[in-house]
Scaffold this motif. Structure first.
Motif, mmCIF file in Angstrom:
data_model
loop_
_atom_site.group_PDB
_atom_site.id
_atom_site.type_symbol
_atom_site.label_atom_id
_atom_site.label_comp_id
_atom_site.label_asym_id
_atom_site.label_seq_id
_atom_site.Cartn_x
_atom_site.Cartn_y
_atom_site.Cartn_z
ATOM 1 N N ALA A 24 17.620 -60.080 -84.741
ATOM 2 C CA ALA A 24 18.541 -61.224 -84.375
ATOM 3 C C ALA A 24 19.931 -61.377 -85.007
ATOM 4 C CB ALA A 24 17.633 -62.495 -84.414
ATOM 5 N N TYR A 25 19.431 -61.341 -86.815
ATOM 6 C CA TYR A 25 20.494 -61.330 -87.592
ATOM 7 C C TYR A 25 21.659 -60.469 -87.359
ATOM 8 C CZ TYR A 25 22.344 -62.075 -92.074
ATOM 9 O OH TYR A 25 23.186 -62.450 -93.516
ATOM 10 N N ALA A 26 21.243 -59.094 -86.969
ATOM 11 C CA ALA A 26 22.285 -58.237 -86.898
ATOM 12 C C ALA A 26 23.010 -58.422 -85.395
ATOM 13 C CB ALA A 26 21.295 -56.730 -86.433
ATOM 14 N N GLY A 27 22.232 -59.030 -84.571
ATOM 15 C CA GLY A 27 22.908 -59.460 -83.350
ATOM 16 C C GLY A 27 24.194 -60.447 -83.536
ATOM 17 N N ALA A 28 23.473 -61.422 -84.420
ATOM 18 C CA ALA A 28 24.593 -62.549 -84.662
ATOM 19 C C ALA A 28 25.739 -62.072 -85.482
ATOM 20 C CB ALA A 28 23.843 -63.616 -85.508
ATOM 21 N N LEU A 29 25.465 -60.918 -86.320
ATOM 22 C CA LEU A 29 26.685 -60.245 -87.064
ATOM 23 C C LEU A 29 27.622 -59.765 -85.792
ATOM 24 C CD1 LEU A 29 24.876 -58.455 -90.148
ATOM 25 C CD2 LEU A 29 26.440 -60.614 -90.047
ATOM 26 N N HIS A 108 2.355 -64.006 -75.480
ATOM 27 C CA HIS A 108 3.414 -63.890 -74.484
ATOM 28 C C HIS A 108 4.829 -64.468 -75.091
ATOM 29 C CE1 HIS A 108 1.167 -63.136 -70.862
ATOM 30 N NE2 HIS A 108 0.142 -63.895 -71.208
ATOM 31 N N ALA A 109 4.527 -65.532 -76.160
ATOM 32 C CA ALA A 109 5.736 -65.899 -76.819
ATOM 33 C C ALA A 109 6.379 -65.111 -77.615
ATOM 34 C CB ALA A 109 5.327 -67.174 -77.444
ATOM 35 N N ALA A 110 5.380 -64.193 -78.363
ATOM 36 C CA ALA A 110 5.828 -62.966 -79.119
ATOM 37 C C ALA A 110 6.538 -61.966 -78.451
ATOM 38 C CB ALA A 110 4.504 -62.280 -79.786
ATOM 39 N N CYS A 111 6.237 -61.816 -76.993
ATOM 40 C CA CYS A 111 7.360 -60.869 -76.207
ATOM 41 C C CYS A 111 8.384 -61.717 -75.804
ATOM 42 C CB CYS A 111 6.490 -60.415 -74.839
ATOM 43 S SG CYS A 111 5.284 -59.555 -75.334
ATOM 44 N N GLU A 112 8.576 -62.817 -75.483
ATOM 45 C CA GLU A 112 9.514 -63.679 -74.951
ATOM 46 C C GLU A 112 10.792 -63.821 -76.165
ATOM 47 O OE1 GLU A 112 10.648 -64.878 -72.098
ATOM 48 O OE2 GLU A 112 8.894 -64.590 -70.828
ATOM 49 N N VAL A 113 10.293 -63.922 -77.275
ATOM 50 C CA VAL A 113 11.329 -64.107 -78.228
ATOM 51 C C VAL A 113 12.127 -62.909 -78.491
ATOM 52 C CG1 VAL A 113 12.113 -64.297 -80.724
ATOM 53 C CG2 VAL A 113 10.284 -66.021 -79.691
ATOM 54 N N PRO A 114 11.579 -61.727 -78.596
ATOM 55 C CA PRO A 114 12.447 -60.571 -78.631
ATOM 56 C C PRO A 114 13.317 -60.201 -77.501
ATOM 57 C CG PRO A 114 10.262 -59.971 -78.810
ATOM 58 C CD PRO A 114 10.211 -61.290 -79.009
ATOM 59 N N LEU A 115 12.635 -60.561 -76.382
ATOM 60 C CA LEU A 115 13.411 -60.357 -75.196
ATOM 61 C C LEU A 115 14.605 -60.957 -74.963
ATOM 62 C CD1 LEU A 115 10.966 -59.836 -72.030
ATOM 63 C CD2 LEU A 115 12.829 -58.108 -72.557
ATOM 64 N N SER A 116 14.566 -62.444 -75.519
ATOM 65 C CA SER A 116 15.502 -63.356 -75.510
ATOM 66 C C SER A 116 16.807 -62.548 -76.380
ATOM 67 C CB SER A 116 15.414 -64.673 -76.119
ATOM 68 O OG SER A 116 14.426 -65.321 -75.173
ATOM 69 N N ILE A 117 16.319 -62.069 -77.612
ATOM 70 C CA ILE A 117 17.326 -61.536 -78.494
ATOM 71 C C ILE A 117 18.023 -60.432 -77.902
ATOM 72 C CG2 ILE A 117 17.540 -60.073 -80.511
ATOM 73 C CD1 ILE A 117 15.132 -61.502 -81.607
ATOM 74 N N MET A 118 17.177 -59.638 -76.989
ATOM 75 C CA MET A 118 17.792 -58.475 -76.242
ATOM 76 C C MET A 118 18.914 -59.121 -75.302
ATOM 77 S SD MET A 118 14.551 -56.116 -75.402
ATOM 78 C CE MET A 118 15.510 -54.774 -75.025
ATOM 79 N N ARG A 119 18.281 -59.980 -74.622
ATOM 80 C CA ARG A 119 19.342 -60.880 -73.518
ATOM 81 C C ARG A 119 20.776 -61.224 -74.000
ATOM 82 N NH1 ARG A 119 14.222 -64.133 -71.901
ATOM 83 N NH2 ARG A 119 13.416 -62.561 -70.485
ATOM 84 N N VAL A 120 20.696 -61.746 -75.157
ATOM 85 C CA VAL A 120 21.593 -62.305 -75.920
ATOM 86 C C VAL A 120 22.571 -61.467 -76.057
ATOM 87 C CG1 VAL A 120 22.733 -63.891 -77.641
ATOM 88 C CG2 VAL A 120 20.589 -64.507 -76.242
ATOM 89 N N CYS A 121 22.103 -60.170 -76.917
ATOM 90 C CA CYS A 121 22.732 -59.054 -77.274
ATOM 91 C C CYS A 121 23.718 -58.301 -76.249
ATOM 92 C CB CYS A 121 21.909 -58.157 -78.224
ATOM 93 S SG CYS A 121 21.268 -58.754 -79.587
#
Length: 207
Positions: A24-29, A108-121
């Motif tokens: 997420a930090y790399a994506g924010a950069l 499920h939450a542990a999958c949803e969060v990284p998927l959200s990171i992927m979607r935003v990236c």
């Protein structure tokens, strides 16, 4: 002076932040670099006819950056809840059953969060696709760097998806998570590579 708190925390022996937070930090950069390019381009006479579109791209990138920064904490929270399940008592059959249910819910939450990171990236790369054709040549290297970072963040986040789906009992849902992750990798990876290639071709001296 650069604030090193996040990287210091990442380098420590604590389990969070970890790979998801780093993604997420790399994506924010990546989003921040895109915003910089948009800010540098807005107001230049050459791009006056595209100012409205550039401002929309800037608004999107600023929003994506904030989302990704928030996802750093969301990832840490999701992992902490999952790790708490592994510390639950398991001496009796009832305790083991309760622990197993709690773990599956946390996965499920542990999958949803990284998927959200992927979607935003993926949205960051979409903005980069616009900027690569609508920004000054001197800023193109930063567009390319943004796309490369966003792709790396997306692929890194996918590893958190796959490690968690491997622990899930509900195969259909696990496969759905994995399928979305693979789609995002394929589509966004290709787009990011095209942005990087376009930038490299535009700024590399012919030999």
């Amino acid at each position: 002076m650069v604030d090193t708190k996040f990287t210091d925390d990442l380098a420590s022996g604590a389990p969070v932040p970890g790979g998801g937070g780093a993604s997420a930090y790399a994506g924010a950069l990546a989003a921040a670099l895109g915003s910089m390019v948009a800010n540098l381009t807005i107001g230049k006479p050459k791009f006056a006819d595209r100012e409205a579109e550039l401002k929309r791209a800037l608004e999107s990138l600023d929003a994506r950056r904030n989302e990704l920064l928030a996802l750093i904490d969301a990832d840490a929270e999701a992992f902490s809840k999952l790790a708490a399940c592994w510390k639950m008592p398991k001496a009796t059959q009832e305790e083991r059953a309760f622990r197993a249910r709690a773990e599956q819910d946390a996965l499920h939450a542990a999958c949803e969060v990284p998927l959200s990171i992927m979607r935003v990236c993926a949205l960051v790369v979409e903005a980069d696709e616009y900027l690569v054709a609508n920004s000054a040549k001197l800023a193109l290297s930063d567009v390319g760097a943004s796309a490369v970072l966003a792709k790396a963040a997306l692929e890194a986040a996918s590893l958190n998806v796959f490690i968690n789906t491997g622990l899930m009992d509900e195969e259909e849902r696990a496969l759905a998570y994995e399928e979305e992750a693979r789609r995002l990798i394929a589509k966004t990876g290709k787009a990011a590579d095209e942005v990087h290639g376009a930038v490299r071709d535009a700024i590399t001296r012919s030999r």
